[in-house]
Design an enzyme around this catalytic site. Structure first.
Site, PDB file in Angstrom:
ATOM      1  N   TYR A 168       0.847  -1.205   0.000  1.00  0.00           N
ATOM      2  CA  TYR A 168       0.000   0.000   0.000  1.00  0.00           C
ATOM      3  C   TYR A 168       0.884   1.257   0.000  1.00  0.00           C
ATOM      4  O   TYR A 168       0.656   2.181  -0.789  1.00  0.00           O
ATOM      5  CB  TYR A 168      -0.957   0.009   1.211  1.00  0.00           C
ATOM      6  CG  TYR A 168      -1.724   1.296   1.291  1.00  0.00           C
ATOM      7  CD1 TYR A 168      -2.773   1.554   0.389  1.00  0.00           C
ATOM      8  CD2 TYR A 168      -1.363   2.299   2.191  1.00  0.00           C
ATOM      9  CE1 TYR A 168      -3.448   2.763   0.413  1.00  0.00           C
ATOM     10  CE2 TYR A 168      -2.030   3.516   2.214  1.00  0.00           C
ATOM     11  CZ  TYR A 168      -3.067   3.742   1.327  1.00  0.00           C
ATOM     12  OH  TYR A 168      -3.717   4.952   1.342  1.00  0.00           O
ATOM     13  N   ARG A 212       1.721   8.815  12.789  1.00  0.00           N
ATOM     14  CA  ARG A 212       1.320  10.090  13.407  1.00  0.00           C
ATOM     15  C   ARG A 212      -0.196  10.314  13.327  1.00  0.00           C
ATOM     16  O   ARG A 212      -0.817  10.831  14.248  1.00  0.00           O
ATOM     17  CB  ARG A 212       2.068  11.225  12.695  1.00  0.00           C
ATOM     18  CG  ARG A 212       1.831  12.606  13.230  1.00  0.00           C
ATOM     19  CD  ARG A 212       2.213  13.662  12.201  1.00  0.00           C
ATOM     20  NE  ARG A 212       1.447  13.523  10.969  1.00  0.00           N
ATOM     21  CZ  ARG A 212       1.751  14.115   9.811  1.00  0.00           C
ATOM     22  NH1 ARG A 212       2.813  14.869   9.710  1.00  0.00           N
ATOM     23  NH2 ARG A 212       0.994  13.950   8.734  1.00  0.00           N
ATOM     24  N   ARG A 225     -10.533   5.201   8.566  1.00  0.00           N
ATOM     25  CA  ARG A 225      -9.525   4.718   7.612  1.00  0.00           C
ATOM     26  C   ARG A 225      -8.494   3.963   8.436  1.00  0.00           C
ATOM     27  O   ARG A 225      -8.068   4.441   9.487  1.00  0.00           O
ATOM     28  CB  ARG A 225      -8.859   5.893   6.899  1.00  0.00           C
ATOM     29  CG  ARG A 225      -9.746   6.530   5.854  1.00  0.00           C
ATOM     30  CD  ARG A 225      -9.076   7.694   5.220  1.00  0.00           C
ATOM     31  NE  ARG A 225      -8.587   8.626   6.229  1.00  0.00           N
ATOM     32  CZ  ARG A 225      -8.272   9.885   5.990  1.00  0.00           C
ATOM     33  NH1 ARG A 225      -8.360  10.364   4.785  1.00  0.00           N
ATOM     34  NH2 ARG A 225      -7.828  10.674   6.949  1.00  0.00           N
ATOM     35  N   PHE A 285      15.466  19.666  -1.281  1.00  0.00           N
ATOM     36  CA  PHE A 285      14.069  19.268  -1.504  1.00  0.00           C
ATOM     37  C   PHE A 285      13.807  17.856  -0.959  1.00  0.00           C
ATOM     38  O   PHE A 285      12.761  17.584  -0.367  1.00  0.00           O
ATOM     39  CB  PHE A 285      13.800  19.340  -3.021  1.00  0.00           C
ATOM     40  CG  PHE A 285      12.530  18.690  -3.474  1.00  0.00           C
ATOM     41  CD1 PHE A 285      11.318  19.344  -3.322  1.00  0.00           C
ATOM     42  CD2 PHE A 285      12.536  17.424  -4.055  1.00  0.00           C
ATOM     43  CE1 PHE A 285      10.137  18.743  -3.738  1.00  0.00           C
ATOM     44  CE2 PHE A 285      11.365  16.823  -4.465  1.00  0.00           C
ATOM     45  CZ  PHE A 285      10.161  17.489  -4.311  1.00  0.00           C
TER      46      PHE A 285
HETATM   47  C1  IN0 Z   1       6.317  14.319  -1.633  1.00  0.00           C
HETATM   48  C2  IN0 Z   1       7.378  14.141  -0.578  1.00  0.00           C
HETATM   49  C3  IN0 Z   1       8.780  13.989  -1.125  1.00  0.00           C
HETATM   50  C4  IN0 Z   1       9.640  15.054  -1.191  1.00  0.00           C
HETATM   51  C5  IN0 Z   1      10.945  14.870  -1.625  1.00  0.00           C
HETATM   52  C6  IN0 Z   1      11.407  13.653  -2.042  1.00  0.00           C
HETATM   53  C7  IN0 Z   1      10.573  12.550  -1.993  1.00  0.00           C
HETATM   54  C8  IN0 Z   1      11.028  11.285  -2.406  1.00  0.00           C
HETATM   55  C9  IN0 Z   1      10.185  10.204  -2.347  1.00  0.00           C
HETATM   56  C10 IN0 Z   1       8.875  10.353  -1.939  1.00  0.00           C
HETATM   57  C11 IN0 Z   1       8.409  11.587  -1.523  1.00  0.00           C
HETATM   58  C12 IN0 Z   1       9.222  12.690  -1.543  1.00  0.00           C
HETATM   59  O1  IN0 Z   1       7.359  15.138   0.420  1.00  0.00           O
HETATM   60  C13 IN0 Z   1       6.122  15.647   0.868  1.00  0.00           C
HETATM   61  C14 IN0 Z   1       6.336  16.550   2.075  1.00  0.00           C
HETATM   62  C15 IN0 Z   1       5.093  17.375   2.393  1.00  0.00           C
HETATM   63  O2  IN0 Z   1       4.182  17.459   1.624  1.00  0.00           O
HETATM   64  N1  IN0 Z   1       5.040  17.964   3.583  1.00  0.00           N
HETATM   65  C16 IN0 Z   1       3.877  18.702   4.081  1.00  0.00           C
HETATM   66  C17 IN0 Z   1       3.597  18.291   5.453  1.00  0.00           C
HETATM   67  C18 IN0 Z   1       2.479  17.313   5.554  1.00  0.00           C
HETATM   68  O3  IN0 Z   1       2.354  16.726   6.632  1.00  0.00           O
HETATM   69  O4  IN0 Z   1       1.693  17.202   4.604  1.00  0.00           O
HETATM   70  C19 IN0 Z   1       4.125  20.181   4.196  1.00  0.00           C
HETATM   71  O5  IN0 Z   1       3.121  20.912   4.256  1.00  0.00           O
HETATM   72  O6  IN0 Z   1       5.247  20.632   4.260  1.00  0.00           O
HETATM   73  C20 IN0 Z   1       5.116  14.553   1.145  1.00  0.00           C
HETATM   74  O7  IN0 Z   1       4.747  14.329   2.290  1.00  0.00           O
HETATM   75  N2  IN0 Z   1       4.589  13.852   0.065  1.00  0.00           N
HETATM   76  C21 IN0 Z   1       4.967  14.122  -1.269  1.00  0.00           C
HETATM   77  C22 IN0 Z   1       3.962  14.213  -2.245  1.00  0.00           C
HETATM   78  C23 IN0 Z   1       4.287  14.549  -3.531  1.00  0.00           C
HETATM   79  C24 IN0 Z   1       5.617  14.807  -3.854  1.00  0.00           C
HETATM   80 CL1  IN0 Z   1       5.990  15.305  -5.470  1.00  0.00          CL
HETATM   81  C25 IN0 Z   1       6.628  14.712  -2.912  1.00  0.00           C
HETATM   82  C26 IN0 Z   1       3.497  12.892   0.315  1.00  0.00           C
HETATM   83  C27 IN0 Z   1       3.890  11.384   0.431  1.00  0.00           C
HETATM   84  C28 IN0 Z   1       2.606  10.588   0.587  1.00  0.00           C
HETATM   85  C29 IN0 Z   1       4.762  11.118   1.644  1.00  0.00           C
HETATM   86  C30 IN0 Z   1       4.621  10.909  -0.814  1.00  0.00           C
END
Ligand code: IN0
Length: 418
Positions: A168, A212, A225, A285
């Site tokens: 998942y 969390r 969920r 990043f």
């Molecule tokens: C992310 C990831 C992310 C960033 C950088 C490299 C990555 C490599 C592999 C996978 C994910 C990677 O980072 C974000 C961070 C984020 O959104 N933080 C939020 C806090 C929050 O709690 O939502 C903020 O407001 O700062 C992330 O969590 N995800 C994400 C989604 C799309 C992309 Cl392009 C990059 C979500 C997830 C589900 C963990 C992949």
């Protein structure tokens, strides 16, 4: 900015918080004028706050691709998350989502608050997507297709085993890692990373979120969920929701510690991935969310509050992480410090204590062996005296400015009245 109480308790948060606030103000002014790009960037700031600022400093071509990738994934997530939509409606939308991104007229009303706006005005995201280079479009389409199919599979299936849990998390986050690695490669600065370590980058972040967000997910209306795998929680309770009841506190914390121990497996791959990045902006990043994740795990470990309310790193600490993360040495320092905090919380009577400690020590060995730990500022707060000199200096400066301002005003008043 962080609350006044939090800043007084941690005065050295003040400067990073101020810098973050100024960066946010600057980013607000840089929102593009074209309506579709303007919509995408202001939406990005609304849904991701501090993370949007980190996206902002990527080179413009890659930044646009990552912004659209992020919004497409948030939209897909909004459909998956909306527990008021029936499975017969939801599954076909998830499966066809990768086609909808090419259609400027497609939209589907769901979600709440800013996510509702994102869904209602999705045509702006499609318009911007269609302006990206083909290489970026293909990477985003491929990941959206695989993620939508994976989410659809789990609409009618529970997360039973640890293998299901990893599967998942692969669909909803590991694939993001694979997609980002493709985008980085397409931008010309990075090699193409192996899928397995790209996957681990996503799994480490997503498992932290799932840990969390236990209470928020279990209390979701109209339907809970559940992402914690039965293979783990069934060792402690008969039903996942029983973890939130006070009489099960001891079992709940043991189960939580088991989940955290499971997430620690991915640290080695994540450190390897980050150490091989070349571009400083891409590095930042990737590294900031990873440090936030290990910090969140340290905060959640052995913490009953996870079952009572929201457990989040304070805003000042987030600002400090964003400010300090520039090189791999900073990442080793942060991982070393937060895993030391976690280690200090392990109670040897916990059923998984030995595994937890050995995973922490494996991570710490990598950090130590890098030979970069010396001369770096630590995230560990020693028991500081309440009369912190920095705080006293800050209060003195504020009072001096206030006094000068009031005196100047009084002189002016006299000039008018005399
Ligand atoms: C992310 C990831 C992310 C960033 C950088 C490299 C990555 C490599 C592999 C996978 C994910 C990677 O980072 C974000 C961070 C984020 O959104 N933080 C939020 C806090 C929050 O709690 O939502 C903020 O407001 O700062 C992330 O969590 N995800 C994400 C989604 C799309 C992309 Cl392009 C990059 C979500 C997830 C589900 C963990 C992949």
């Amino acid at each position: 900015m962080g609350s006044l109480k939090a800043v007084l308790k941690h005065p050295d948060d003040f400067y990073p918080l101020l810098k973050l606030k100024m960066a946010a103000k600057k980013a607000e002014k840089q929102i593009p004028a074209e309506p579709h790009w303007g919509f995408c960037y202001s939406m990005l700031h609304k849904v991701s706050r501090s993370f949007a600022l980190v996206i902002q400093q990527l080179n413009p071509e890659l930044r646009d691709a990552v912004c659209i990738f992020y919004l497409v994934l948030r939209a897909l997530d909004t459909v998956e998350d909306d527990t008021s939509i029936d499975a017969e409606i939801k599954v076909p939308i998830l499966i066809a989502f990768h086609q909808h991104i090419y259609d400027r007229d497609w939209h589907f009303a769901c979600g709440t608050k800013e996510y509702k706006v994102l869904m209602d005005q999705f045509h702006h995201v499609s318009a911007a997507f269609l302006e990206l280079k083909k290489g970026y479009q293909e990477a985003i389409e491929d990941i959206t297709m695989r993620m939508g199919a994976g989410m659809a599979k789990f609409i009618c299936k529970e997360v039973e085993t640890i293998d299901d849990y990893d599967e998942y998390c692969h669909y909803v986050a590991g694939l993001v890692g694979l997609g980002l690695s493709k985008l980085f490669h397409a931008s010309g600065t990075e090699k193409l990373f192996p899928d397995s370590i790209s996957n681990s980058m996503g799994l480490f972040l997503q498992k932290t979120n799932i840990i969390r967000d236990y209470l928020e997910d279990i209390n979701e209306i109209p339907k809970s969920r559940m992402f914690w795998p039965r293979e783990i929680w069934s060792k402690y309770v008969n039903k996942l929701e029983e973890l939130k009841y006070e009489e099960n506190s001891e079992k709940a914390v043991q189960c939580l510690n088991d989940m955290v121990t499971n997430a620690l497996i991915h640290i080695e791959d994540c450190l390897k991935y980050m150490s091989e990045l070349r571009d400083p902006a891409i590095f930042k990043f990737c590294a900031i969310p990873q440090i936030m994740a290990i910090g969140t795990l340290a905060l959640c470990y052995n913490n009953i509050e996870v079952f009572r309310g929201v457990v989040k790193m304070r805003r000042g600490l987030t600002a400090k992480v964003i400010d300090r993360t520039k090189s791999m040495a900073d990442v080793y320092r942060a991982f070393y410090d937060f895993s030391s905090i976690l280690k200090s919380k392990v109670d040897m009577s916990d059923p998984n204590a030995i595994t937890t400690i050995s995973r922490i020590e494996a991570a710490q060995k990598i950090c130590k062996d890098s030979g970069t730990l010396n001369n770096r500022r630590s995230y560990i707060v020693k028991n500081e005296p309440s009369y912190n000199p920095a705080l006293i200096a800050l209060i003195f400066i504020i009072l001096a400015i206030l006094y000068a301002y009031l005196s100047a005003n009084r002189t002016n008043k006299f000039k008018v009245t005399l």
